[in-house]
Design an enzyme around this catalytic site. Sequence first.
Site, PDB file in Angstrom:
ATOM      1  N   HIS A   1      -6.028  -1.369  15.408  1.00 23.39           N
ATOM      2  CA  HIS A   1      -6.499  -0.955  14.141  1.00 23.39           C
ATOM      3  C   HIS A   1      -6.183  -1.760  13.190  1.00 23.39           C
ATOM      4  O   HIS A   1      -7.310  -1.900  12.224  1.00 23.39           O
ATOM      5  CB  HIS A   1      -5.427   0.536  14.201  1.00 23.39           C
ATOM      6  N   GLU A   2      -5.158  -2.531  13.102  1.00 25.07           N
ATOM      7  CA  GLU A   2      -4.900  -3.150  11.938  1.00 25.07           C
ATOM      8  C   GLU A   2      -5.960  -4.530  11.883  1.00 25.07           C
ATOM      9  O   GLU A   2      -6.348  -4.880  10.783  1.00 25.07           O
ATOM     10  CB  GLU A   2      -3.560  -3.761  11.921  1.00 25.07           C
TER      11      GLU A   2
ATOM     12  N   GLU B   1       0.695  -1.086   0.003  1.00 23.42           N
ATOM     13  CA  GLU B   1       0.140  -0.078   0.032  1.00 23.42           C
ATOM     14  C   GLU B   1       0.690   1.312   0.053  1.00 23.42           C
ATOM     15  O   GLU B   1       1.935   1.254   0.623  1.00 23.42           O
ATOM     16  CB  GLU B   1      -0.974   0.040   1.085  1.00 23.42           C
TER      17      GLU B   1
ATOM     18  N   GLY C   1       3.940   2.742  10.899  1.00 23.52           N
ATOM     19  CA  GLY C   1       3.410   2.083  11.975  1.00 23.52           C
ATOM     20  C   GLY C   1       3.141   0.668  11.638  1.00 23.52           C
ATOM     21  O   GLY C   1       3.742  -0.426  12.340  1.00 23.52           O
TER      22      GLY C   1
ATOM     23  N   MET D   1       1.002  -2.444   8.887  1.00 24.16           N
ATOM     24  CA  MET D   1       0.052  -2.709   7.593  1.00 24.16           C
ATOM     25  C   MET D   1      -0.748  -3.841   7.735  1.00 24.16           C
ATOM     26  O   MET D   1      -0.470  -5.036   8.116  1.00 24.16           O
ATOM     27  CB  MET D   1       1.111  -2.823   6.508  1.00 24.16           C
ATOM     28  N   GLU D   2      -1.981  -3.619   7.298  1.00 23.61           N
ATOM     29  CA  GLU D   2      -3.063  -4.822   7.556  1.00 23.61           C
ATOM     30  C   GLU D   2      -3.416  -5.825   6.542  1.00 23.61           C
ATOM     31  O   GLU D   2      -4.482  -6.408   6.384  1.00 23.61           O
ATOM     32  CB  GLU D   2      -4.599  -3.936   7.640  1.00 23.61           C
TER      33      GLU D   2
ATOM     34  N   HIS E   1      -9.168  -3.223  10.470  1.00 20.57           N
ATOM     35  CA  HIS E   1      -9.156  -3.182   9.102  1.00 20.57           C
ATOM     36  C   HIS E   1      -9.897  -4.565   8.434  1.00 20.57           C
ATOM     37  O   HIS E   1     -10.141  -4.453   7.173  1.00 20.57           O
ATOM     38  CB  HIS E   1      -7.790  -3.239   8.553  1.00 20.57           C
TER      39      HIS E   1
HETATM   40  N1  B3K Z   1      -2.846   1.221   5.752  1.00 28.92           N
HETATM   41  C1  B3K Z   1      -1.540   1.203   6.412  1.00 28.92           C
HETATM   42  C2  B3K Z   1      -0.679   2.537   5.855  1.00 28.92           C
HETATM   43  C3  B3K Z   1      -0.144   2.272   4.647  1.00 28.92           C
HETATM   44  C4  B3K Z   1       0.755   3.553   4.222  1.00 28.92           C
HETATM   45  C5  B3K Z   1       1.232   3.521   2.955  1.00 28.92           C
HETATM   46  N2  B3K Z   1       2.217   4.714   2.723  1.00 28.92           N
HETATM   47  C6  B3K Z   1      -1.659   1.312   7.927  1.00 28.92           C
HETATM   48  C7  B3K Z   1      -2.947   1.502   8.731  1.00 28.92           C
HETATM   49  O1  B3K Z   1      -3.216   2.637   8.313  1.00 28.92           O
HETATM   50  O2  B3K Z   1      -3.374   0.815   9.024  1.00 28.92           O
HETATM   51 ZN    ZN Z   2      -5.330   1.985   8.805  1.00 31.26          ZN
END
Ligand code: B3K
Ligand code: ZN
Length: 862
Positions: free
Chosen positions: A302-303, A126, A266, A268-269, A306
């Site tokens: 959070h992850e 992402e 931080g 990634m999901e 998602h």
């Molecule tokens: N979805 C990812 C963030 C991706 C960032 C790409 N530059 C983490 C999050 O928001 O859960």
């Molecule tokens: Zn997120």
Amino acid sequence: MSADTNSRQVKRLADYQAPDFFIETTDLTFELAADKTLVTAVLQFRRANPNALELRLDGQQLLLLAVHYNERLLQPSEYQCDAQQLRLSVTDDDFKLTIKTEICPQANTALEGLYFANGSFCTQCEAEGFRRITYYLDRPDVLSVFSTTIIADANQYPYLLSNGNKVADRLLAGGQRLVRWQDPFPKPCYLFALVAGDFELRQDQYTTKSGRVVELAFYVEKGQGNKALFALEALKRSMRWDEERFGLEYDLDTYMVVAVDFFNMGAMENKGLNVFNSKYVLVSNNTATDTDFFNVESIIGHEYFHNWTGNRVTCRDWFQLSLKEGLTVFRDQEFSRDMGSATVNRIHAVQVIRTAQFAEDASPMAHPIQPQQVMEMNNFYTVTVYDKGAEVIRMLHTLLGEDGFQAGMRLYVQRHDGQAVTCEHFVQAMQDANHYDLSAFRRWYQQSGTPELRVQRSYDVHKQQLTLTLRQHTPATADQATKLPLVLPIRYQLVDGERSESGLFVMQLQEESLVFTDVSATALPVLLEDFSAPVRLLHDYSEQELLRIAKAASNGFARWDALQSCWMLWLQQYIQQGGAFHLPEALFELYATLLNQPLPDKSLTAELLKVPDYGTFAESFPQIPVDSILAASAAFRLQISEHLSKALLQCYQQHSQAAAEYNEEAVGQRALKNRCLDYLSMHHGDSQTLLEQQYHTASGMTDKLAVLKASLHSEHPVFESLMQHFANEWQQDVLVLDKWFSLHAANPTEQVFDTIAALCQHPKFSWQNPNRVRALFHAFAMQNPGQFHRLDGRGYQLLTQTLLLLDPINPQVAARLVTPLLSWHRYDSERQILIKQALRQLLEKDGISNDLYEKVSKALAG
Ligand code: B3K
Ligand code: ZN
């Protein structure tokens, strides 16, 4: 990083077109080696648009080895391949492409796509990283069923991981091993993940509410397994919470989390295989602070959340990012609120909006939560999309109530499971489930800027009636000149002697009135309780009135908020009167009461006892008086420490026996005690023993770090020797060492420049590691305003030279660090000249990345 003019294109939401082709199945094979990885992608296509005759696949930094169309090898004359795309003419409706490419993971310092760092392979796809792995339709509305085969050296990489379920695992000739994964859920390629390496594994199980057993697996650096246990428990709490509050259950048989040291953000999901920055997994009392524990729990949540809001229902295009991020931040905030102090959680979320988000709205990067145009998507993972996005969801929740909101969520998931949709679909589901007209509310998605809400009071003695006239106005932003009125849910409480009346007023127009009858002349309305709309509230409350709220309101947030307004008044008075200004006796009385009889919520007590930080003060000025804010903050702290030294010491002593673990009570006690310590440290002579004693007997990192922070803040001579001790103790633990780097970078004296230069040579520092770079330079630019904003420009130059060095290595991290330079117009003319000069130096650099170019060019255009 070559960036020709072609790739500096801006993409617009208005230009969205549905895909011409879909990829039904994606079968990937990776033959892994750090210097040369071969990727074979077998893609089964289906034409969606009968008029489309050309297939254009995205690809970057790939070496194309071969393309087969069905079973036939294509000649180079049969396709076009440039630095961004692979194009070929196709006439069939269904066809298969087999694409073989070569990539070099160890040269990938941008940490996007497949990279090799610290002995492991890892991916980050992402937003648009998958195109660095193979040629593909790299857009979130192309959902495909993925299978992944990984072949690698069996000894070096005992764990070969990808999304979904493992379906094969066997040794091959030559010491190689093959593992195959299948993910049953169709997904966009941004959720693809691969990890290969040698880890310590911690496992557990979770039984879902319908009785399915899910295997949980955490892969962390060897020797660090115990530090993953808190995260593992937090994952189980998240899973339970999502079932109970949202009725959402996990869908795969395994849930894997890998912690890596080299990571741009931080976490990634990725479906079934989250990748985390190790900073947000590995915690123990000795090495992590209460804030670290909090962050781990919140990011794990959070992850996990998602999985439904992002993965099962995903985004149609990247302009819809807030569809998943705003909603998921709202969900993680609600989770955190249920796990700890609800009031303090809300305070912290509001601080993010009032500082970073309001600042972004006032900057050249201003954008609505649904941006309308983008050059580099990675630049739009912002506090606006995430945190203001969450406030917009929270407003829907306020308008519809918990039951209505949950009905909307159920309809949203039921309608759109397995689809890639827009923010509009989400609002429509909320509207349909509640029969509530949200057409005017939708403006929040398209309009950027911070609304100002002005309140005027008039009291009619005869009628005993209080009328509030409310006017809203959103000032123009860099991206949008004209603004319209917004729907503002205003929660209020009227404090009138014994009586208190609360309610919700939904403002729709530019100007409206709110009338209270049968109230006394001294009745005080508390508006925007819990920050029920992300606006700047402008009122004419006096210091006495605000202090009345701060002392008496039943709502903890309202008390804190009234004090915040007081601090702004006192800062203005300090600026007018200079050093002659003294904080009012009434504040000391209030503080003495809080110190002698803390509220049951000690974390809240600690928040109430805090002088706002530089960023909070700064945000209330169109042009930021750097030096006055710094002088005033120091004077305020000194006055509090002098007036209340006895009460501070007593409170400190009473709360020094907190349990070592992370729980609400212990966290509160530590927060309160360390707030006292911060003030006490201003008396250099008296506090030396206190500081040293706490440092050496601390039961955990929170208390240790609090000593270092207090002594840094107070420029206490003990700082240097304790820092030395700390470095000796923790030189092997990079995550702890990052705290030490940051403390050094926040040193408020000119010495900081030599220190930073020396730290760049430290054996544990690396320009390739985003955590190290941020520990030093984010801390310098954001937590050292005195030195960063020096009038000789040395601070701006340090950041500029850093960015010039960093941009070719990791443009994403560079583009985040540049933020404080973008708001040059917020400073006095001397500083404006210096900052603009720095920005020009960046822009003139050959081959500047799109990431940095987009931000710097916008800043200079304004
Ligand atoms: N979805 C990812 C963030 C991706 C960032 C790409 N530059 C983490 C999050 O928001 O859960
Ligand atoms: Zn997120």
